[in-house]
Design an enzyme around this catalytic site. Structure first.
Site, PDB file in Angstrom:
ATOM      1  N   ASP A  70       0.912  -1.094   0.141  1.00 36.43           N
ATOM      2  CA  ASP A  70       0.066   0.057   0.036  1.00 36.43           C
ATOM      3  C   ASP A  70       1.020   1.202  -0.134  1.00 36.43           C
ATOM      4  O   ASP A  70       1.857   1.360   0.809  1.00 36.43           O
ATOM      5  CB  ASP A  70      -0.948   0.024   1.139  1.00 36.43           C
ATOM      6  CG  ASP A  70      -1.954   1.260   1.383  1.00 36.43           C
ATOM      7  OD1 ASP A  70      -1.624   2.202   0.589  1.00 36.43           O
ATOM      8  OD2 ASP A  70      -2.516   1.330   2.286  1.00 36.43           O
ATOM      9  N   CYS A  93      -4.356  12.099 -13.438  1.00 33.29           N
ATOM     10  CA  CYS A  93      -4.901  12.260 -15.006  1.00 33.29           C
ATOM     11  C   CYS A  93      -6.494  12.662 -14.521  1.00 33.29           C
ATOM     12  O   CYS A  93      -7.509  12.556 -15.160  1.00 33.29           O
ATOM     13  CB  CYS A  93      -5.201  10.824 -15.675  1.00 33.29           C
ATOM     14  SG  CYS A  93      -5.681   9.680 -14.845  1.00 33.29           S
TER      15      CYS A  93
END
Length: 766
Positions: free
Chosen positions: A269, A348
């Site tokens: 993670d 993005c």
């Protein structure tokens, strides 16, 4: 009666076999579907994208979802109100968002090889394309991205449908698929290429890619490390991490194409990625990275041009839910960044809650330790909008909040203070948020993107030795050590944690780890009995780094030998208890079961040939361009087929594994101007190259030979192949890579039991 019973039994047996085949096929389809679905990025980022070239190279090139209406009133209302698009350009912005995204390709690999591929593209394929007409329409030739260095990235509006209408375009298609599979070309969205370029990578840099899969940016980082082809082991390395175990294997596939000993793939993670230790000047120290790429999970509304589903699924709640995770990942990144290092944060998404708000929160927490760098001059020709300094937060119901004080108590768990711009004008001005870069689709016909470059000027407040601040920016996470969860505790290595032997096992720390159980990484010692025959057979130079060689098995015969850089070995040996390593190293030798009779039980592996060659001083045959053509186009040529010089050298060698080396002639400009090293095998009376099919095609193109298959399955030498073969060759499916992996583990032998079977090409034309 006996005959009837027999026929009945046969029918029953056939039905049973049919059902087995049916179930088997269903399983195969499901596995295929799962493999493709693993490209989806965590929390929706990059949904539907695929940088893996296995038969999907042209997916999305002109293909769309006509049934999805490209409208979202909430999206338009939100971005109209935020004014991230210059006045008078919003309609143009929305029109661009509805248009298909042009395909972009990037030339990869070592620079000298990249120049040869670029030369082939420009002088052959692009010239053929620009004069073509399909259905009365002139084809627009590919154009270089103006801001990408050395013309190594190109974009085109050619769709898959158009490609199949012209034999010359189909030829171009096959070239791209083959070169992609061999790692020399990558299909990558243009804006995705920006973050690695802004990192300013040098060969000695230690680099962390926090959210790396599927790996297109990671590949760029590796290429930059190997910018000097004469350095087999750069001092730097790339540690590529992803939280999704399945996506880690997609990442491994991408990285393996570049054959680098300086890449390690890990599975953690990113918001709680372990702090690593390493030996420095004889003492244990904390590993700080010179460069960090923090391309975080995001809502992905900048990808609407290729991910059509985003149109109907977009809502402001996506950004609100991801904001906290993005801050935690970014904070974990800057904690592990070296003072003086650079971290590039990117998404993005066009949403300031995921962009400027995260950067502002990071700068505020740093108390002056971080600074936004001005990257405006780093990519000349790139058009972008500066970061904004004022924005609002909107709920999915359409309710706006301009300040944290306006948020009702009932919403405090969803909407956080860090989502708003700082209220202090002086503090806001000092942050210089306008140095952030937002790329809008209509300015250069790209996707939408956001990127910011952070430079670390001093340790983070909670990591300073004077203890000037003990406030933890993030809460302790399960699986972290006390020092990582509580910054008030000094984070110094505990020598008792470090393994004393040369074995790096799987990660036993208490964290949620799923997926396949990885084999251990076992480093060889300098006096390992495996080395003397290898040393003698290949006459390895005295400076060959034996300690960098590892295997993936503790017991039994060693089947493959891998190599990593000295620095990655350091990291592996000092952190086997702290991290889950999926893959590292490049294969340099494979066991040949009958090789001992030739003096060495290990043959060279093509993957690691450029890593090994600087140390090999024997069993090298210098070959010419004509020799390359013979070796790669004939299945098992006799020694006499080589040129006089190569033939003389070959006759002096005993049977076994060899290096076939081409060195460029500066006077012959028509020949390749980069060195070529091929693994080969010297048989009793014959010689052959031992390379994969796609690499074979690559090197043949470099020497002016091309193999092309038309739609009827005919090779350009007039022979034919089955429809199945034609489809597999045209699409570049993954079976070749799988077969090669098996081939490396168990070398096949030909009829006389002396020469391994290679993957050579047939049907060439000059």
């Amino acid at each position: 009666t006996a005959g009837a019973e027999k026929r009945s039994s046969v029918k029953t047996h056939r039905r049973f076999i049919s059902r087995v085949i049916c179930v088997s096929s269903m399983g195969r389809k499901n596995r295929t579907r799962q493999r493709f679905q693993c490209d989806l990025k965590v929390n929706g980022t990059r949904a539907g994208s695929n940088s893996d070239s296995r038969g999907l190279f042209w997916q999305g090139w002109g293909a769309g979802y006509s049934e999805i209406i490209k409208e979202n009133k909430l999206f338009e209302h939100y971005y109209t109100e935020l004014k991230i698009v210059p006045e008078g350009e919003f309609e143009e912005f929305m029109e661009a968002m509805r248009e298909p995204l042009p395909a972009t390709i990037r030339i990869t690999g070592y620079k000298s090889h990249a120049k040869e591929i670029l030369h082939t593209l420009k002088e052959k394929y692009f010239k053929e394309v620009q004069d073509l007409e399909v259905d009365g329409q002139k084809i627009e030739a590919p154009q270089p991205l103006s801001w990408y260095p050395d013309e190594l990235a190109w974009h085109t509006n050619l769709s898959r449908k158009i490609l199949r209408k012209s034999p010359l375009l189909e030829k171009f298609h096959q070239f791209l698929v083959s070169e992609t599979e061999s790692g020399n070309i990558s299909r990558q969205e243009a804006v995705s290429m920006i973050p690695p370029l802004l990192m300013k990578i040098e060969p000695q840099h230690k680099i962390l890619d926090m959210c790396a899969a599927p790996g297109s940016k990671t590949a760029q980082l590796i290429e930059m490390l190997h910018s000097d082809m004469d350095i087999p082991f750069p001092e730097g390395f790339v540690i590529a991490n992803d939280v999704d175990n399945k996506r880690c294997y997609l990442l491994v596939h991408q990285a393996k194409r570049l054959n680098s000993p300086c890449i390690m793939v890990v599975n953690h993670d990113a918001s709680s990625i372990p702090r690593l230790h390493f030996d420095q000047d004889g003492k244990k120290d904390i590993l700080f990275y010179d460069r960090i790429l923090c391309d975080v999970p995001c809502s992905g509304d900048g990808t609407m041009r290729k991910n059509i589903d985003v149109w109907k699924k977009w809502t402001t709640s996506n950004s609100i839910h991801l904001h906290g995770l993005q801050i935690r990942i970014a904070v974990r990144g800057v904690e592990q960044l070296a003072v003086g290092g650079r971290m590039v944060y990117s998404t993005c998404s066009l949403n300031p809650i995921e962009d400027e708000a995260v950067i502002a929160a990071l700068l505020e927490k740093s108390e002056g330790a971080l600074e936004l760098a001005d990257a405006s001059a780093d990519l000349p020709g790139l058009k972008y909008m500066p970061g904004i300094t004022s924005w609002k937060v909107m709920t999915k119901e359409g309710q706006w909040f301009s300040d944290w004080s306006e948020v009702p108590t009932s919403r405090h768990t969803q909407i956080r203070p860090t989502m708003f711009p700082p209220t202090d004008p002086e503090k806001l001005a000092n942050m210089k948020l306008e140095r952030c870069m937002r790329i809008l689709p209509h300015h250069q016909n790209t996707g939408g993107f956001f990127v910011a470059v952070l430079v670390k000027k001093a340790p983070m407040p909670w990591n300073r030795p004077d203890g000037s601040s003990a406030d933890a920016p993030v809460e302790a996470v399960e699986g972290e050590t006390p020092a990582e969860g509580n910054p008030s505790v000094p984070d110094t290595p505990d020598p008792s944690e470090v393994k004393k032997d040369h074995v790096c096992g799987s990660c036993p720390i208490k964290m949620k780890l799923f997926g396949f159980k990885e084999d251990p990484f076992v480093f060889l010692t300098e006096d390992d009995p495996i080395f003397p025959p290898i040393q003698a057979f290949y006459d390895l130079s005295p400076d060959f780094p034996k300690l960098n060689v590892l295997t993936r098995t503790r017991e039994g015969k060693k089947r493959n030998l891998y190599m990593v850089s000295k620095e990655l070995r350091n990291v592996l040996l000092n952190n086997s208890e702290r991290m889950k390593v999926i893959n590292t190293g490049v294969k340099v030798w494979s066991r040949n079961n009958d090789g001992e009779q030739f003096g060495c039980a290990f043959r060279l592996a093509q993957e690691g040939i450029y890593t090994l060659c600087p140390y090999i001083r024997a069993r090298i045959i210098n070959i010419s361009v004509e020799d390359v053509k013979v070796l790669l186009t004939q299945e098992n040529p006799f020694l006499s087929k080589l040129g006089d010089d190569a033939h003389t050298q070959a006759k002096k060698l005993e049977m076994g594994s060899i290096v076939l080396r081409y060195l460029p002639d500066p006077q012959d400009l028509d020949a390749p101007q980069c060195p070529i090293d091929l693994c080969g095998w010297r048989g009793k009376t014959s010689i052959r190259a031992f390379v994969s099919r796609n690499e074979c095609l690559h090197y043949l193109r470099m020497v002016g030979v091309e193999v092309f298959r038309d739609k009827q399955g005919k090779r350009n030498d007039g022979s034919t192949e089955t429809e199945e073969e034609s489809t597999e060759d045209a699409e570049g499916l993954s079976q070749e890579a799988d077969l090669l992996e098996q081939e490396g583990e168990e070398t096949e032998q030909n009829a006389n039991g002396t020469e391994p079977v290679s993957s050579t090409c047939d049907g060439p034309t000059s």
